[in-house]
Scaffold this active site. Sequence first.
Site, PDB file in Angstrom:
ATOM      1  N   ILE A   1       0.881  -1.282  -0.019  1.00 26.75           N
ATOM      2  CA  ILE A   1       0.022  -0.028   0.040  1.00 26.75           C
ATOM      3  C   ILE A   1       0.831   1.302  -0.007  1.00 26.75           C
ATOM      4  CG2 ILE A   1      -1.910  -1.261   1.157  1.00 26.75           C
ATOM      5  CD1 ILE A   1      -1.101   0.478   3.684  1.00 26.75           C
ATOM      6  N   GLU A   2       2.044   0.982  -0.126  1.00 24.98           N
ATOM      7  CA  GLU A   2       3.121   2.305  -0.153  1.00 24.98           C
ATOM      8  C   GLU A   2       3.534   2.528  -1.610  1.00 24.98           C
ATOM      9  OE1 GLU A   2       5.135   3.607   3.500  1.00 24.98           O
ATOM     10  OE2 GLU A   2       5.246   1.273   3.727  1.00 24.98           O
TER      11      GLU A   2
END
Length: 400
Positions: free
Chosen positions: A142-143
């Site tokens: 999710i980064e």
Amino acid sequence: MPDGDNMNRILILAPAVVAVACSVAAQPPAPGAPAPVPLFSDGVIKSFTPADNPITDAKAKLGDMIFDEKRISTDNAIACNTCHSPRNGFTTHTETSRGVGDQLGKRNAPSILNAMFYKSMFWDGRAETLEEQATLPILNPIEMGQKDPTDVVAKLAAIPEFVEAFQQVFGHPVNWADMGKALAAFERTRLSTEAPFDRYLHGDEKALNASQRRGWALFTGKARCGTCHTYDAALPLFGDNRFHNTGAAAQKQDYNQLAARAARTAAAGSQAEKDKLALETDFSELGRFLTTQKKEDIGAFKTPFLRDVLLTGPYMHDGSLETLWDVVGFFNKGGERNPFLDAEMKPLGLSENEVDDLVNFLGALTSDRFGDLRAAELDRQRTAFLYRRAVQHQTANRGR
């Protein structure tokens, strides 16, 4: 209904809040401005730099290039500086950070200022070195969303300026390990510089005003801030490099149930899996426990350094406290009660004036190179806090 004074206060404050809703951006010093006075000597910096990764100008420049490069993410939209912007004190000024696909993480992005002096990295200390920390976000789903280091290396190896820079700095082609070394070298150059507080200690009594001097006395006395945000003249960062449960997340979770589930999930987990638990699940609120599996670490998070803290809000591991007034208020009430609360967390009994003095002192830890921002950001935070408090009073009065 609210009384007239409360309503007038709300009406007066509202336009001001709209005008300063966003945190003040930290701009570089203006051309011709005096050079910032270093806070740390070359000897201190060298002593905290690993022997196998010495800092050179070329290596730090390469690290800066990687830090700013969006193409290392899967969608070519997220760079390290997306969440650690130099304009924002190397953080985001949002509660938590958004990554690829506009996904929202669970943790507030800590500033990289002075990160070289931490004994472990991230809010929960799950990475032992800057070299390790620097590359983990690239592989987090999710980064930056990359699945394998080879994919990242292939993208940089297709960019001529990176091929040339890696050859110049390391003497060989682009590779994953040296990416981490270059990023870490760059991060070790991001340091706070002399602030009004330092000039005061060096004998300039006018460097702090009366409120800030009272705040310093409170910091070391009644407010007991120095218990965790320790001041060491040899390394004046205001932190203890330890982890504490202040109760910041206690309102959200049942720690005991969460810890039991997390212990089963994380016990045999790899570093990548722990990284995922910390950023993508409710287990994030367990803090240091995810790394150590020790019950005493449940809900404990790293004590952040306080240099330039004024520029790095919102605060706490989840960005849940908007202003320094909120932070001091949280500690003033003794944090949030929970079974694992740090023994040092007790109500402080500070008056509103004392809270103001303490916040004003914290502002005096802002590097002089950001001097133009200091007053503006204090005013912004004060206005936001007062407006929110006025609205809360209005809501409470309506319920009577």
